[in-house]
Scaffold this motif. Structure first.
Motif, PDB file in Angstrom:
ATOM      1  N   ASN A  15      38.573  48.735  36.004  1.00 36.70           N
ATOM      2  CA  ASN A  15      38.009  47.389  35.944  1.00 36.70           C
ATOM      3  C   ASN A  15      38.752  46.446  35.014  1.00 36.70           C
ATOM      4  O   ASN A  15      39.025  45.298  35.364  1.00 36.70           O
ATOM      5  N   ASN A  29      39.915  47.646  46.068  1.00 39.83           N
ATOM      6  CA  ASN A  29      39.136  48.789  46.540  1.00 39.83           C
ATOM      7  C   ASN A  29      37.854  48.861  45.709  1.00 39.83           C
ATOM      8  O   ASN A  29      37.874  48.658  44.499  1.00 39.83           O
ATOM      9  N   LYS A  30      36.735  49.138  46.373  1.00 39.06           N
ATOM     10  CA  LYS A  30      35.446  49.085  45.684  1.00 39.06           C
ATOM     11  C   LYS A  30      35.333  50.138  44.582  1.00 39.06           C
ATOM     12  O   LYS A  30      34.739  49.888  43.541  1.00 39.06           O
ATOM     13  N   SER A  31      35.888  51.304  44.819  1.00 36.22           N
ATOM     14  CA  SER A  31      35.805  52.362  43.814  1.00 36.22           C
ATOM     15  C   SER A  31      36.772  52.073  42.661  1.00 36.22           C
ATOM     16  O   SER A  31      36.411  52.197  41.487  1.00 36.22           O
ATOM     17  N   PHE A  75      37.738  49.279  41.610  1.00 28.12           N
ATOM     18  CA  PHE A  75      37.220  48.155  40.824  1.00 28.12           C
ATOM     19  C   PHE A  75      36.352  48.664  39.668  1.00 28.12           C
ATOM     20  O   PHE A  75      36.310  48.060  38.604  1.00 28.12           O
ATOM     21  N   LYS A  76      35.676  49.788  39.867  1.00 35.31           N
ATOM     22  CA  LYS A  76      34.838  50.343  38.803  1.00 35.31           C
ATOM     23  C   LYS A  76      35.680  51.072  37.764  1.00 35.31           C
ATOM     24  O   LYS A  76      35.470  50.928  36.579  1.00 35.31           O
ATOM     25  N   PHE A  77      36.619  51.883  38.261  1.00 37.60           N
ATOM     26  CA  PHE A  77      37.312  52.780  37.335  1.00 37.60           C
ATOM     27  C   PHE A  77      38.528  52.136  36.667  1.00 37.60           C
ATOM     28  O   PHE A  77      39.004  52.617  35.663  1.00 37.60           O
ATOM     29  N   GLY A 104      41.958  53.321  49.450  1.00 38.67           N
ATOM     30  CA  GLY A 104      42.185  53.700  48.060  1.00 38.67           C
ATOM     31  C   GLY A 104      43.608  54.121  47.716  1.00 38.67           C
ATOM     32  O   GLY A 104      43.864  54.536  46.593  1.00 38.67           O
ATOM     33  N   ILE A 123      35.879  46.048  51.410  1.00 41.26           N
ATOM     34  CA  ILE A 123      36.610  45.855  50.144  1.00 41.26           C
ATOM     35  C   ILE A 123      35.984  44.671  49.395  1.00 41.26           C
ATOM     36  O   ILE A 123      35.100  44.007  49.919  1.00 41.26           O
ATOM     37  N   TYR A 124      36.446  44.428  48.163  1.00 41.26           N
ATOM     38  CA  TYR A 124      36.066  43.197  47.471  1.00 41.26           C
ATOM     39  C   TYR A 124      37.141  42.151  47.715  1.00 41.26           C
ATOM     40  O   TYR A 124      38.333  42.456  47.619  1.00 41.26           O
TER      41      TYR A 124
END
Lengths: 212, 375
Positions: free
Chosen positions: A194, A186-188, A190-192, A65, A84-85
């Protein structure tokens, strides 16, 4: 204040190519073109921050991150297996992971195969799938030297043009997997973040499709 | 409860809040032993996040393990009662291998399980509590929701070998569409069939945006039923004010051998990985020969350490220096006075190394002299 999108770029020629793609996507940061030794470059107006890291470390920065997105070679992703994505194949930095040996090498299946490589995990999973018993010799550079000096029977390494192999009288025995640069996130993050990540992803996707 | 904010760490505060929350909704605490028979984990190895378990031989010769997981123990000790749902929460340490160091680590987990005749209300309530749990940890939180029924069906359509299926699953988890194309091409799978899967993992967003698109992609009755359930649940969650905090994301997959229905994963801004993970796992109970269904989740509290909190500038408000000649009563009075005034205080004969203090005081007879003031 705008939230910053942190981008990890691999140091070197590939990274510069990638930055140009990001620039075209509308995420420019002119200070990066200045010739200096700085490692971090920001454009607060757009809300983007670039940093140069060792190519093999990009995946770690992204997984942990410190970077929201980054560009890493598939070889590193396969070897390290980060959580990760993998959003896009950028179709640049193309090469392949291959097995190579001396031109007169004869594969004696009765013996354990000695494999010299930087990519222990890739080599292990390749030979496990073949059911072959191997011994891994982990080296950090000049892998081509190993079979010449009799340190190993074969090597598993990245082959770009094959010139280095040829000059050392080695040849490719088998291709394991094609390699190219990938956009990772980073997976987190990607949400915040986006919207921004999707915007970059869509633009890079168009650019790669244009060049194909 | 009156606990002083600055004394408790992020994760400790979270434990209090979460326990309060779960109790409020009728969940009772499940307390268990640190050890469990190793056999339980061997039989359900795939259910565990990591393969490695710390084992030891008990005095009676039985091979025991330090719990790597709580859910299995709870399930083992629960009973099937028709028409009834058991609601439990736990707050336990589990022992798992950490990825970075490859050594065992103690991880504090809080979670809840709902076991029995699970209906849509219980599924809703569990997701609602997952959202509330995240909310109690950070204002900026997102819960990804997926449905195993949809992904399983999309994969079944491809009729792939186990090996190809495993490779595809890995790609799904990475949102890796380009490699799905390659794998399907190499395995001779019809591109059109793979298209459903690819479209599914590209979908990401709030339910009201995603569900209409989803309806255009889905093909089977099984998928329709799953989408209907997702819509029912997310509509109700949106009505209750969580619309901004939920996302539909089909790249979220839990083990298909155990999970069947809704699955979810929670994120808070500032922590690079998911901190909450859960879903419906009827298949695990089925495997154990049970009739009940179950749904639950766990919150990984060890990660909260990384969440922004103000590191205090000082270790202690006042250091009071005294020497061998100082009257004992005078020292105790001085310390007491400062403590009663709400300050943290440390009495020493000399200033300890590496201590950050607001004020350095020296006790001279009964008088206190200020030597240093950092505030």
């Amino acid at each position: 204040m705008k939230t910053m999108l942190n981008v990890a770029l691999p140091k070197g020629r590939l990274g510069e190519k990638v930055y140009t793609m990001f620039e075209k996507a509308g995420f420019e940061c002119p200070s990066i073109r200045e010739n200096n030794r700085k490692l971090i470059f920001e454009n607060p107006e757009i809300g983007v921050r670039y940093f140069w890291v060792k190519p093999s470390d990009v995946a770690i920065y992204v997984e942990r991150g410190a970077a929201d997105i980054g560009v890493a070679g598939k070889d590193i992703l396969l070897e390290y297996g980060p959580d990760i994505y993998e959003l896009l194949d950028l179709n640049i930095g193309k090469c392949k992971m291959a097995v190579a040996a001396k031109s007169d090498f004869y594969d004696d299946h009765q013996k354990t195969l000695r494999v010299a490589t930087k990519f222990a995990n890739i080599a292990k999973s390749y030979y496990t799938a073949l059911g072959r018993d191997i011994d891994i010799i982990h080296l950090n550079g000049s892998i081509e030297l190993a079979p010449i000096l009799g340190l190993s029977d074969v090597i598993v390494d990245i082959v770009e043009t094959g010139t280095t192999l040829k000059e050392n009288h080695l040849e490719v025995l088998a291709s394991i997997v094609p390699i190219s640069a990938r956009l990772i996130a980073n997976k987190s993050s990607f949400k915040f973040k986006n919207e921004k990540i999707e915007e970059i992803m869509q633009s890079l996707k168009r650019q790669t499709e244009e060049t194909v | 409860m009156n606990f002083e904010n600055h004394v408790l760490k992020n994760e400790e505060k979270a434990i209090f809040r979460l326990r309060g929350l779960y109790q409020k909704y009728g969940y009772s605490q499940y307390k268990m032993s640190k050890f469990e028979e190793y056999d339980l984990y061997v039989r359900n190895k795939d259910f565990l996040v990591s393969d490695s378990v710390i084992t030891f031989t008990d005095t009676n010769g039985k091979l025991m393990a330090l719990k790597p997981d709580v859910t299995l123990s709870i399930i083992k000790n629960s009973k099937d009662t028709a028409g009834c749902v058991q609601k439990l929460y736990y707050n336990e340490n589990v022992y798992r291998v950490s990825k970075g160091t490859h050594t065992f680590k103690e991880i504090m987990q809080v979670g809840l399980e709902c076991i029995g005749d699970i209906d849509n209300y219980h599924i809703y309530e569990t997701i609602f509590l997952a959202l509330e749990s995240l909310k109690s940890i950070s204002e900026k939180y997102i819960l990804d929701i997926s449905h195993m029924g949809i992904i399983t069906d999309a994969l079944d359509m491809l009729d792939a070998s186990d090996e190809v299926r495993a490779a595809l699953l890995k790609c799904i988890g990475e949102k890796n569409v380009h490699e799905i194309t390659q794998i399907c091409h190499a395995a001779g799978i019809d591109e059109q069939k793979a298209d459903v899967l690819k479209q599914l993992i590209l979908l990401y967003g709030q339910p009201q945006q995603v569900i209409p698109k989803l309806r255009k992609i889905i093909q089977s009755e099984k998928m329709t039923a799953a989408v209907n359930q997702l819509e029912l649940l997310t509509d109700l969650l949106s009505k209750n004010g969580y619309g901004q905090n939920i996302r539909i994301d089909f790249s979220l997959i839990n083990d298909m051998h155990y999970y069947n229905g809704v699955v979810f994963k929670g994120f808070v801004e500032g922590i690079p990985t998911g901190i909450l993970s859960g879903g419906q796992y009827d298949k695990l109970l089925e495997k154990l020969g049970r009739k009940s269904g179950a749904i639950g989740f766990a919150v990984y509290l060890d990660l909260l350490e990384r969440l922004h909190s103000d590191t205090p500038k000082y270790d202690v408000d006042a250091v009071v220096l005294y020497d061998t000649n100082t009257d004992l009563e005078a020292i105790s009075m001085a310390v007491r006075q400062l403590a009663d005034a709400g300050k943290s205080v440390m009495a020493q004969t000399s200033v300890p190394d590496k201590i950050r203090y607001r004020q350095l005081l020296k006790l001279q007879g009964k008088e206190m002299e200020i030597l240093e003031n950092n505030a």
